[in-house]
Design a protein around this motif. Structure first.
Motif, PDB file in Angstrom:
ATOM      1  N   LEU A 189       0.827  -1.215   0.000  1.00  0.00           N
ATOM      2  CA  LEU A 189       0.000   0.000   0.000  1.00  0.00           C
ATOM      3  C   LEU A 189       0.860   1.264   0.000  1.00  0.00           C
ATOM      4  N   LEU A 190       1.954   1.231   0.745  1.00  0.00           N
ATOM      5  CA  LEU A 190       2.801   2.435   0.822  1.00  0.00           C
ATOM      6  C   LEU A 190       3.324   2.805  -0.564  1.00  0.00           C
ATOM      7  N   GLU A 191       3.802   1.792  -1.274  1.00  0.00           N
ATOM      8  CA  GLU A 191       4.312   2.032  -2.620  1.00  0.00           C
ATOM      9  C   GLU A 191       3.190   2.561  -3.534  1.00  0.00           C
ATOM     10  N   TYR A 192       2.018   1.957  -3.376  1.00  0.00           N
ATOM     11  CA  TYR A 192       0.881   2.377  -4.204  1.00  0.00           C
ATOM     12  C   TYR A 192       0.587   3.866  -3.968  1.00  0.00           C
ATOM     13  N   ILE A 193       0.537   4.254  -2.694  1.00  0.00           N
ATOM     14  CA  ILE A 193       0.214   5.653  -2.376  1.00  0.00           C
ATOM     15  C   ILE A 193       1.295   6.584  -2.926  1.00  0.00           C
ATOM     16  N   ARG A 194       2.549   6.182  -2.722  1.00  0.00           N
ATOM     17  CA  ARG A 194       3.654   7.036  -3.217  1.00  0.00           C
ATOM     18  C   ARG A 194       3.573   7.252  -4.720  1.00  0.00           C
ATOM     19  N   SER A 195       3.115   6.237  -5.445  1.00  0.00           N
ATOM     20  CA  SER A 195       3.203   6.331  -6.899  1.00  0.00           C
ATOM     21  C   SER A 195       1.889   6.762  -7.570  1.00  0.00           C
ATOM     22  N   HIS A 196       0.904   7.209  -6.773  1.00  0.00           N
ATOM     23  CA  HIS A 196      -0.364   7.634  -7.389  1.00  0.00           C
ATOM     24  C   HIS A 196      -0.714   9.072  -7.003  1.00  0.00           C
ATOM     25  N   PRO A 197      -1.497   9.727  -7.892  1.00  0.00           N
ATOM     26  CA  PRO A 197      -1.894  11.114  -7.596  1.00  0.00           C
ATOM     27  C   PRO A 197      -2.700  11.174  -6.297  1.00  0.00           C
ATOM     28  N   LYS A 198      -2.520  12.292  -5.584  1.00  0.00           N
ATOM     29  CA  LYS A 198      -3.208  12.444  -4.304  1.00  0.00           C
ATOM     30  C   LYS A 198      -4.476  13.288  -4.482  1.00  0.00           C
ATOM     31  N   PRO A 199      -5.486  13.112  -3.698  1.00  0.00           N
ATOM     32  CA  PRO A 199      -5.536  12.113  -2.641  1.00  0.00           C
ATOM     33  C   PRO A 199      -5.829  10.719  -3.208  1.00  0.00           C
ATOM     34  N   VAL A 200      -5.185   9.711  -2.621  1.00  0.00           N
ATOM     35  CA  VAL A 200      -5.519   8.333  -2.963  1.00  0.00           C
ATOM     36  C   VAL A 200      -6.783   7.978  -2.172  1.00  0.00           C
ATOM     37  N   ARG A 201      -7.799   7.516  -2.886  1.00  0.00           N
ATOM     38  CA  ARG A 201      -9.112   7.268  -2.255  1.00  0.00           C
ATOM     39  C   ARG A 201      -9.308   5.772  -2.064  1.00  0.00           C
ATOM     40  N   ILE A 202      -9.523   5.383  -0.830  1.00  0.00           N
ATOM     41  CA  ILE A 202      -9.665   3.950  -0.548  1.00  0.00           C
ATOM     42  C   ILE A 202     -11.022   3.688   0.110  1.00  0.00           C
ATOM     43  N   LEU A 203     -11.779   2.834  -0.529  1.00  0.00           N
ATOM     44  CA  LEU A 203     -13.132   2.513  -0.049  1.00  0.00           C
ATOM     45  C   LEU A 203     -13.129   1.115   0.573  1.00  0.00           C
ATOM     46  N   PHE A 204     -13.629   1.020   1.794  1.00  0.00           N
ATOM     47  CA  PHE A 204     -13.664  -0.265   2.498  1.00  0.00           C
ATOM     48  C   PHE A 204     -15.070  -0.847   2.466  1.00  0.00           C
ATOM     49  N   THR A 205     -15.176  -2.094   2.056  1.00  0.00           N
ATOM     50  CA  THR A 205     -16.487  -2.742   1.971  1.00  0.00           C
ATOM     51  C   THR A 205     -16.434  -4.109   2.653  1.00  0.00           C
ATOM     52  N   GLY A 206     -17.613  -4.691   2.817  1.00  0.00           N
ATOM     53  CA  GLY A 206     -17.665  -6.046   3.379  1.00  0.00           C
ATOM     54  C   GLY A 206     -18.931  -6.277   4.163  1.00  0.00           C
ATOM     55  N   VAL A 207     -19.093  -7.496   4.649  1.00  0.00           N
ATOM     56  CA  VAL A 207     -20.304  -7.851   5.384  1.00  0.00           C
ATOM     57  C   VAL A 207     -20.225  -7.330   6.824  1.00  0.00           C
ATOM     58  N   ASN A 208     -21.319  -7.474   7.557  1.00  0.00           N
ATOM     59  CA  ASN A 208     -21.440  -6.869   8.887  1.00  0.00           C
ATOM     60  C   ASN A 208     -20.466  -7.457   9.913  1.00  0.00           C
ATOM     61  N   GLY A 209     -19.875  -6.576  10.673  1.00  0.00           N
ATOM     62  CA  GLY A 209     -19.126  -6.992  11.859  1.00  0.00           C
ATOM     63  C   GLY A 209     -17.777  -7.657  11.619  1.00  0.00           C
ATOM     64  N   THR A 210     -17.264  -7.552  10.422  1.00  0.00           N
ATOM     65  CA  THR A 210     -16.008  -8.267  10.139  1.00  0.00           C
ATOM     66  C   THR A 210     -14.772  -7.467  10.557  1.00  0.00           C
ATOM     67  N   GLY A 211     -14.962  -6.159  10.816  1.00  0.00           N
ATOM     68  CA  GLY A 211     -13.814  -5.359  11.252  1.00  0.00           C
ATOM     69  C   GLY A 211     -13.449  -4.233  10.300  1.00  0.00           C
ATOM     70  N   LYS A 212     -14.400  -3.784   9.487  1.00  0.00           N
ATOM     71  CA  LYS A 212     -14.113  -2.699   8.540  1.00  0.00           C
ATOM     72  C   LYS A 212     -13.694  -1.412   9.259  1.00  0.00           C
ATOM     73  N   THR A 213     -14.522  -1.008  10.226  1.00  0.00           N
ATOM     74  CA  THR A 213     -14.267   0.267  10.897  1.00  0.00           C
ATOM     75  C   THR A 213     -12.935   0.219  11.647  1.00  0.00           C
ATOM     76  N   THR A 214     -12.708  -0.882  12.345  1.00  0.00           N
ATOM     77  CA  THR A 214     -11.438  -1.037  13.071  1.00  0.00           C
ATOM     78  C   THR A 214     -10.268  -1.005  12.089  1.00  0.00           C
ATOM     79  N   THR A 215     -10.454  -1.636  10.931  1.00  0.00           N
ATOM     80  CA  THR A 215      -9.387  -1.676   9.934  1.00  0.00           C
ATOM     81  C   THR A 215      -9.103  -0.291   9.370  1.00  0.00           C
ATOM     82  N   VAL A 216     -10.160   0.490   9.147  1.00  0.00           N
ATOM     83  CA  VAL A 216      -9.967   1.877   8.683  1.00  0.00           C
ATOM     84  C   VAL A 216      -9.098   2.624   9.703  1.00  0.00           C
ATOM     85  N   ALA A 217      -9.424   2.460  10.980  1.00  0.00           N
ATOM     86  CA  ALA A 217      -8.647   3.154  12.017  1.00  0.00           C
ATOM     87  C   ALA A 217      -7.202   2.640  12.060  1.00  0.00           C
TER      88      ALA A 217
END
Ligand code: GTP
Ligand code: MG
Length: 350
Positions: free
Chosen positions: A143-171
Motif C-alpha cells: 500500500l505504501l508504494e501504491y500511495i507514493r506512486s499515485h496522484p493524491k488524494p488516494v481514495r480507498i473505499l472499504f467494503t464487506g459484510v457486517n461486523g467483520t472489522g471494517k471500521t477497526t481496519t480503517v482506524a
C-alpha cells in the motif's frame, strides 16, 4: 496466528520426506538413485547416503538422506503423502481450487529426477512446499508504494459484510499511514447503523485523524464526496472511506455501494472479511468482487484463526491480492501481508 495449520504443514513436510526416504531405502519399489541401476564401482559412493545418524531426533529422522547424485521420485512414492496433505489443507479450510493448485505444484516439484548434489530430502520437500504455497499466496499488495506512486488524494473505499472489522481496519490503516508520514482523512460512510458514526469518531480522535461526518441516516455518497473534497482542498494524501456492513445479495445496499463508487471514484476498493470465517470469507469476497469489484483484501481476526485457510486461499481464488492481516484489537495489530514471511512462518525452521 495459524498455529494449527503450521503444525499440520510441518507434519506433512515430515510425512512427504519419510515417504521419499522409504522409497529410497527399498529401491525395488519407487524412488531410485541413478547409480543403483548399475553395479557400483569400488570407489563409487551410493547415490544416496543411507546411514542414519547415531541417535536421530524426530527432525533428523527425515533429513538423513542426502542426494549425492540423481534421485528419481515416482508418483507412487508420494501418492499417499500427497493425499494426506490434500486432506489436511481441506480440513484447514483451504478452498478447493487453492488446495488443488498446491497439490499439483508439490507433485510437479517432487516427482521426477533430482540432481541437486548435497541436497537433503527434507530441503527438497520444503522447497516444493514453499514454491507451491508462494504460488497460491500471490505477491501481496504494498500500500505504501501504491500511495507514493499515485496522484493524491488516494481514495480507498472499504467494503464487506457486517461486523467483520471494517471500521477497526480503517482506524488501524489510518494510524499505520500516519506513522509512515502520510496525511489522512476518514469519511464516516456508515450512516446506517446506530452508533457507527460515534464509533469511527472515537477512533479518529484517538489516532488524531480528521473525520468528515454527516448526521445518521444521511446519504453515504454525500459524506464521502465531502471527504474527497476536503482532502483535495487540504492537500491530504489519503482518504479512507468506512461503509456500513452489507451482504452481496441485498440489492438495494449493493446499489448504494455502486453509487458511492460513482461519486467518490475510489482508486482502491478494499474488501474486508475475517480470517476466522474460512471458506465463507473466500466465497463472500468472490461475490463482492463480482458485484461491486475489489482490488485488494484485508483479513481481520487472524489472531483468532488457527486454520489459516482463508489467508491461504483468498488471493488465488478471487485473483486479488491480500493486503493486510488484522491480528488483534489495538491500532498496531495490523501487518502488511508478505507471502514469503508467512510461508517461512508456516514451514517453521525452513
Ligand atoms: N481479535 C480481533 N478482533 C478484531 C480485529 N479486527 C476487528 N476486531 C473486532 O471485531 C469487532 C467488529 O469490528 P468493527 O470494526 O466494528 O466491524 P465492522 O465491519 O465495522 O462492523 P459493522 O460496521 O457493524 O459492519 C470489534 O469488536 C473489533 O474490535 C482483529 O484483527 N482481531
Ligand atoms: Mg463498521
Amino acid at each position: 496466528m495459524f498455529g494449527g495449520l503450521k503444525e499440520k504443514l510441518q507434519a506433512a513436510r515430515s510425512r512427504l520426506g519419510s515417504s521419499i526416504q522409504a522409497a529410497i531405502a527399498a529401491p525395488a519399489g519407487g524412488a531410485t538413485a541413478g547409480a543403483q541401476q548399475e553395479p557400483l564401482m569400488e570407489q563409487e559412493k551410493p547415490a544416496v547416503s543411507l546411514a542414519p545418524p547415531e541417535k536421530p531426533t524426530l527432525v533428523d529422522k527425515f533429513r538423513v538422506f542426502i542426494i549425492e547424485r540423481e534421485l528419481i521420485v515416482s508418483e507412487k512414492d508420494v501418492a499417499d503423502a500427497l493425499s494426506e496433505l490434500e486432506l489436511t489443507l481441506l480440513e484447514s479450510d483451504v478452498a478447493l481450487p487453492a488446495t488443488d493448485a498446491i497439490i499439483a505444484n508439490v507433485r510437479k516439484s517432487l516427482v521426477g529426477k533430482h540432481r541437486k548434489i548435497g541436497e537433503s530430502v527434507d530441503s527438497l520437500v520444503v522447497g516444493a512446499l514453499k514454491v507451491a504455497l508462494l504460488d497460491v499466496l500471490g505477491n501481496g499488495f504494498n500500500l505504501l508504494e501504491y500511495i507514493r506512486s499515485h496522484p493524491k488524494p488516494v481514495r480507498i473505499l472499504f467494503t464487506g459484510v457486517n461486523g467483520t472489522g471494517k471500521t477497526t481496519t480503517v482506524a488501524k490503516i489510518g494510524s499505520y499511514l500516519k506513522k509512515q508520514g502520510f496525511s489522512v482523512v476518514i469519511g464516516a460512510g456508515d450512516t446506517y447503523r446506530a452508533g457507527a458514526i460515534e464509533q469511527i469518531g472515537v477512533h479518529a480522535e484517538r489516532i488524531g485523524i480528521k473525520i468528515i461526518q454527516h448526521p445518521e441516516g444521511g446519504d453515504p455518497s454525500a459524506v464521502l464526496f465531502d471527504t474527497v473534497q476536503y482532502a483535495q482542498s487540504h492537500k491530504i494524501d489519503v482518504v479512507l472511506a468506512d461503509t456500513a456492513g452489507r451482504f452481496h445479495n441485498k440489492a438495494n445496499l449493493m446499489s448504494q455501494l455502486e453509487k458511492i463508487k460513482r461519486v467518490m471514484k475510489p482508486d482502491l476498493v478494499v474488501y474486508v472479511d475475517e480470517a476466522v470465517a474460512g471458506n465463507d470469507a473466500v466465497t463472500r469476497a468472490f461475490e463482492f468482487d463480482k458485484t461491486v469489484g475489489a482490488d485488494a483484501v484485508v483479513l481481520t481476526k487472524a489472531d483468532m484463526d488457527s486454520r489459516g485457510g482463508a489467508a491461504i486461499s483468498i488471493a488465488h481464488t478471487i485473483g486479488k491480492p491480500l493486503m493486510f492481516i488484522g491480528t488483534g484489537q489495538s491500532y498496531d495489530d495490523i501487518i502488511p501481508f508478505e507471502p514469503a514471511l508467512v510461508v517461512d512462518e508456516l514451514l517453521g525452521d525452513a
